[in-house]
Design an enzyme around this catalytic site. Structure first.
Site, PDB file in Angstrom:
ATOM      1  N   SER A 180       1.100  -1.303  -0.029  1.00  0.00           N
ATOM      2  CA  SER A 180      -0.004  -0.043  -0.135  1.00  0.00           C
ATOM      3  C   SER A 180       0.888   1.161  -0.047  1.00  0.00           C
ATOM      4  O   SER A 180       1.697   1.535   0.708  1.00  0.00           O
ATOM      5  CB  SER A 180      -1.024  -0.025   1.333  1.00  0.00           C
ATOM      6  N   HIS A 218      -7.223   0.993  -6.694  1.00  0.00           N
ATOM      7  CA  HIS A 218      -6.895   1.837  -7.688  1.00  0.00           C
ATOM      8  C   HIS A 218      -6.716   0.306  -8.659  1.00  0.00           C
ATOM      9  O   HIS A 218      -6.966  -0.816  -8.431  1.00  0.00           O
ATOM     10  CB  HIS A 218      -5.514   2.553  -7.871  1.00  0.00           C
ATOM     11  N   HIS A 277      -5.559  -8.945  -0.606  1.00  0.00           N
ATOM     12  CA  HIS A 277      -5.008  -9.487   0.943  1.00  0.00           C
ATOM     13  C   HIS A 277      -6.218 -10.426   1.125  1.00  0.00           C
ATOM     14  O   HIS A 277      -7.332 -10.727   0.791  1.00  0.00           O
ATOM     15  CB  HIS A 277      -5.256  -8.042   1.587  1.00  0.00           C
ATOM     16  N   TYR A 298      -8.002 -10.465   3.601  1.00  0.00           N
ATOM     17  CA  TYR A 298      -9.211  -9.973   4.144  1.00  0.00           C
ATOM     18  C   TYR A 298     -10.269  -9.598   3.228  1.00  0.00           C
ATOM     19  O   TYR A 298     -11.292  -9.137   3.555  1.00  0.00           O
ATOM     20  CB  TYR A 298      -8.653  -8.657   5.164  1.00  0.00           C
ATOM     21  N   GLU A 299      -9.861  -9.443   1.953  1.00  0.00           N
ATOM     22  CA  GLU A 299     -10.735  -9.058   0.865  1.00  0.00           C
ATOM     23  C   GLU A 299     -11.654 -10.088   0.556  1.00  0.00           C
ATOM     24  O   GLU A 299     -12.888  -9.798   0.537  1.00  0.00           O
ATOM     25  CB  GLU A 299      -9.964  -8.659  -0.094  1.00  0.00           C
ATOM     26  N   ALA A 314       3.177  -2.209   4.038  1.00  0.00           N
ATOM     27  CA  ALA A 314       3.379  -1.140   4.881  1.00  0.00           C
ATOM     28  C   ALA A 314       3.006  -1.891   6.294  1.00  0.00           C
ATOM     29  O   ALA A 314       2.332  -2.830   6.392  1.00  0.00           O
ATOM     30  CB  ALA A 314       2.350  -0.007   4.724  1.00  0.00           C
ATOM     31  N   MET A 358      -0.882  -6.858   7.355  1.00  0.00           N
ATOM     32  CA  MET A 358      -2.043  -7.554   6.952  1.00  0.00           C
ATOM     33  C   MET A 358      -1.774  -8.266   5.330  1.00  0.00           C
ATOM     34  O   MET A 358      -2.771  -8.757   4.860  1.00  0.00           O
ATOM     35  CB  MET A 358      -3.377  -6.654   6.695  1.00  0.00           C
ATOM     36  N   SER A 359      -0.502  -8.426   5.480  1.00  0.00           N
ATOM     37  CA  SER A 359       0.001  -9.107   4.030  1.00  0.00           C
ATOM     38  C   SER A 359       1.156  -9.923   4.315  1.00  0.00           C
ATOM     39  O   SER A 359       1.616 -10.292   5.225  1.00  0.00           O
ATOM     40  CB  SER A 359      -0.094  -8.107   2.940  1.00  0.00           C
ATOM     41  N   ASN A 410       3.312   3.728  10.897  1.00  0.00           N
ATOM     42  CA  ASN A 410       2.620   4.177  11.915  1.00  0.00           C
ATOM     43  C   ASN A 410       3.478   3.209  13.078  1.00  0.00           C
ATOM     44  O   ASN A 410       3.744   2.131  12.968  1.00  0.00           O
ATOM     45  CB  ASN A 410       1.192   4.107  12.255  1.00  0.00           C
ATOM     46  N   HIS A 465      -6.329   3.693   7.416  1.00  0.00           N
ATOM     47  CA  HIS A 465      -5.998   3.219   6.057  1.00  0.00           C
ATOM     48  C   HIS A 465      -5.285   4.608   5.220  1.00  0.00           C
ATOM     49  O   HIS A 465      -4.327   4.720   4.632  1.00  0.00           O
ATOM     50  CB  HIS A 465      -6.996   2.633   5.311  1.00  0.00           C
TER      51      HIS A 465
HETATM   52  N1  HPA Z   1      -1.469  -2.929  11.561  1.00  0.00           N
HETATM   53  C1  HPA Z   1      -1.637  -3.504  10.396  1.00  0.00           C
HETATM   54  N2  HPA Z   1      -1.413  -3.341   9.254  1.00  0.00           N
HETATM   55  C2  HPA Z   1      -0.674  -2.148   8.979  1.00  0.00           C
HETATM   56  C3  HPA Z   1      -0.651  -1.330  10.199  1.00  0.00           C
HETATM   57  C4  HPA Z   1      -0.709  -1.427  11.471  1.00  0.00           C
HETATM   58  O1  HPA Z   1      -0.822  -0.681  12.547  1.00  0.00           O
HETATM   59  N3  HPA Z   1       0.088  -0.186   9.445  1.00  0.00           N
HETATM   60  C5  HPA Z   1       0.157  -0.343   8.155  1.00  0.00           C
HETATM   61  N4  HPA Z   1      -0.548  -1.507   7.958  1.00  0.00           N
END
Ligand code: HPA
Length: 266
Positions: A27, A57, A79, A81-82, A109, A204-205, A228, A240
């Site tokens: 992402s 996108h 992913h 989760y989709e 990410a 998440m990936s 983050n 997100h």
């Molecule tokens: N948790 C899960 N997935 C993420 C995060 C997070 O804090 N930041 C970016 N992708």
């Protein structure tokens, strides 16, 4: 059948391409695909590739050269989760494998647990915790499903990436990535639990793709861009939008690492 059709569609548009390295871009990290000198094919033209909803996108497979190395870049992923499919990226990876890649380079990410890897920095994944408990190989009937993940994140590639990071003066701390199913973010209690389990970051990936990569016999590596601090560990609002907005800072560092790594292959 999709496999053959996707391969034929690629061969029709890029008959001479023999990629060595395959990338999956996370992402907010899609920019790299634009730097590749080659052919871009929309996933919608590739049967069996994930179609809708990847980060809002339209993702593309880009085949061409980056730093004079032939590469195949998957500009988006599906992913777990989709649609609840841990094996959603199996066919695209099988296609890249059959085009000839020997290395899979995954990016994502993530939320960091470590104050020494704050947002805007990179973590080189050296191992993972499959906290989702899902495997992309459930249902695979052959004995090949019993994949050894002892050195899933190739030590040789990690050493190469560390050398590039040193040259470029980019901090590159290694750590353990925990795969959380998403799509909701984690609770602070879950982050505390994951920390006790030995994770250094969460996302998440990536984990299902690395399992598939090892299943296919590819050398694998993964670099996480910290967008983050994980839930309960930082002050910013986790969302997100924030992930996508923060990714470019780390993405610029990641691009330098990737380019340096590819230059080292020539
Ligand atoms: N948790 C899960 N997935 C993420 C995060 C997070 O804090 N930041 C970016 N992708």
């Amino acid at each position: 059948m999709s496999f053959e059709a996707a391969l034929a569609a690629i061969r029709a548009q890029a008959p001479d391409i023999r990629p060595r390295v395959g990338f999956i871009l996370g992402s907010g990290l899609g920019h790299l695909a634009d730097s590749v000198d080659g052919v871009a094919i929309d996933y919608t033209e590739l049967p069996g590739f994930p179609h809708a909803s990847v980060s809002g996108h339209s993702p593309k497979l880009v085949l061409g050269r980056l730093e004079r190395v032939e590469v195949a870049v998957l500009g988006g992923r599906e992913h777990y989760y989709e649609n609840g499919r841990a094996d959603a990226m199996r066919l695209p990876l099988e296609v890249l494998n059959s085009l000839g890649i020997d290395t899979l380079f995954v990016t994502n990410a993530c939320g960091s647990f470590l104050p020494e890897i704050p947002p805007g920095n990179l973590m080189l994944v050296n191992d993972h915790i499959n906290y989702s408990g899902r495997s992309p190989l459930i249902g695979e009937p052959t004995d090949r499903r019993f994949v050894n993940l002892t050195e899933a994140y190739d030590p040789g590639i990690r050493a190469q990436l560390q050398a590039v990071a040193k040259d470029e003066e980019i901090p590159l701390i290694e750590g353990v990535y925990a795969w959380y199913s998403g799509p909701n973010f984690e609770t602070p209690a879950e982050i505390r639990a994951l920390k006790i389990l030995g994770a250094d970051a969460v996302g998440m990936s990536t984990v299902p793709e690395i399992i598939l990569g090892r299943f296919l016999g590819l050398r694998c590596c993964a670099v996480s861009v910290v967008t983050n601090m994980a839930a309960g560990l930082g002050n910013e609002q986790i969302s997100h939008e924030h992930t996508k907005a923060s990714a470019p800072v780390g993405a610029a560092k990641l691009e330098k690492i990737i380019r340096g790594y590819l230059r080292g292959l020539t």
